[in-house]
Scaffold this active site. Structure first.
Site: not given
Length: 218
Positions: A105, A31-36, A38
């Protein structure tokens, strides 16, 4: 590619699973960066360990401090980043551990390569390893509004190049196994959704009694 190498057989995957009392698999969060990604992956790892399920999280930033510290963010380096991580995740899964890979990815071809590495291996007699694609799906506007690292702001200002969603594409999964909407559900609900999916398919034991909480380190 080296040619003067020989494969040394070890325990079979089924033997490792029998000794450990669980199957190995890879959960691939994309998913996008800051999608949640991690945030959910950390909570999921903790929950699985609390259930007595061996799990280990591979994080997109963390591996660049060591294993992939020689790679940048060009398309070629991104592809090599994912290939290496997929190989490591496969090793964890082969060892009867739940590997939780949390990586932007952005390219479908790279994610399909990761899946293919789990699907077959010339030295595996136990068939394919389970590979579960988890799409953490939030609109770009939501991810950009969160921006915990300030990367979207810097990308918009031209300070960060090849940033996914801004000047580099993100290709969403076409048929993900699990879709998480972190803009609509809590972290706890997302973790429960993944755990239910795994239990329903017999990939982790259902109804396990949580192990005792581990006391904090002194």
């Amino acid at each position: 590619m080296a040619t003067n190498i020989t494969w040394h057989p070890s325990l079979s995957r089924s033997e490792r699973a029998a000794y450990r009392g669980q199957r190995g698999l890879t959960l691939w969060f994309t998913g996008l960066s800051a999608s949640g990604k991690s945030t959910v992956a950390v909570a999921l790892e903790q929950h699985l360990l609390h259930l007595g399920v061996a799990a280990y999280r591979l994080d997109g930033d963390n591996v660049r401090f060591g294993l992939n510290k020689d790679l940048g963010f060009s398309d070629g380096d991104r592809a090599e980043n994912i290939r290496r991580v997929a190989e490591v995740a496969r090793l964890f899964a082969d060892a009867a551990v739940v590997a939780i890979a949390s990586f932007i990815s952005p390219f479908r071809a790279d994610r399909e390569l990761a899946r293919a590495l789990h699907a077959s291996h010339e030295h595996d007699a136990d068939g394919p390893l389970p590979f579960v694609e988890v799409f953490v799906d939030v609109p770009l506007a939501v991810a950009e509004a969160r921006d915990p690292k300030g990367l979207y702001r810097r990308a918009r200002a031209g300070e960060v190049k090849h940033f996914t969603g801004i000047d580099s594409p993100y290709e969403p999964p076409e048929n993900p196994d699990i879709v998480l909407r972190t803009d609509q559900a809590s972290v706890e609900d997302c973790v429960a959704q993944v755990v239910r999916w795994l239990e329903d398919r017999g990939l982790i034991p259902a109804g396990k009694t949580p192990v005792a909480d581990v006391p904090p380190a002194p």
